[in-house]
Design a protein around this motif. Sequence first.
Motif, PDB file in Angstrom:
ATOM      1  N   GLU A  34      37.628  -7.042-109.335  1.00 21.17           N
ATOM      2  CA  GLU A  34      36.551  -6.090-109.061  1.00 21.17           C
ATOM      3  C   GLU A  34      37.078  -4.709-108.682  1.00 21.17           C
ATOM      4  OE1 GLU A  34      33.835  -7.656-106.213  1.00 21.17           O
ATOM      5  OE2 GLU A  34      33.476  -9.487-107.370  1.00 21.17           O
ATOM      6  N   ASN A  35      38.300  -4.660-108.168  1.00 20.69           N
ATOM      7  CA  ASN A  35      38.902  -3.392-107.769  1.00 20.69           C
ATOM      8  C   ASN A  35      39.642  -2.710-108.926  1.00 20.69           C
ATOM      9  OD1 ASN A  35      41.011  -5.161-108.010  1.00 20.69           O
ATOM     10  ND2 ASN A  35      41.860  -4.793-105.992  1.00 20.69           N
ATOM     11  N   ARG A  37      42.043  -3.842-110.678  1.00 17.18           N
ATOM     12  CA  ARG A  37      43.469  -4.168-110.664  1.00 17.18           C
ATOM     13  C   ARG A  37      43.656  -5.560-111.241  1.00 17.18           C
ATOM     14  NH1 ARG A  37      46.607  -0.740-106.830  1.00 17.18           N
ATOM     15  NH2 ARG A  37      48.236  -2.137-107.495  1.00 17.18           N
TER      16      ARG A  37
END
Length: 57
Positions: A34-35, A37
């Motif tokens: 979700e980030n 990454r």
Amino acid sequence: MRLFCMRWFHWTVAEFESLANPGNAEMRMLVLGENDRYTLDRPFVRWRDPEPYGITG
């Protein structure tokens, strides 16, 4: 595969050398979180603790 992951995740040489090679035809997947990454779907097996760089026993 380990070398690609070393470059992608910016692992140190000591970290790279502490991880075991995957088995024949074994797969790992990069999973987008979700980030925004990437992470591995499961870690490589660690066969020893990474040694501090530049220190010899």
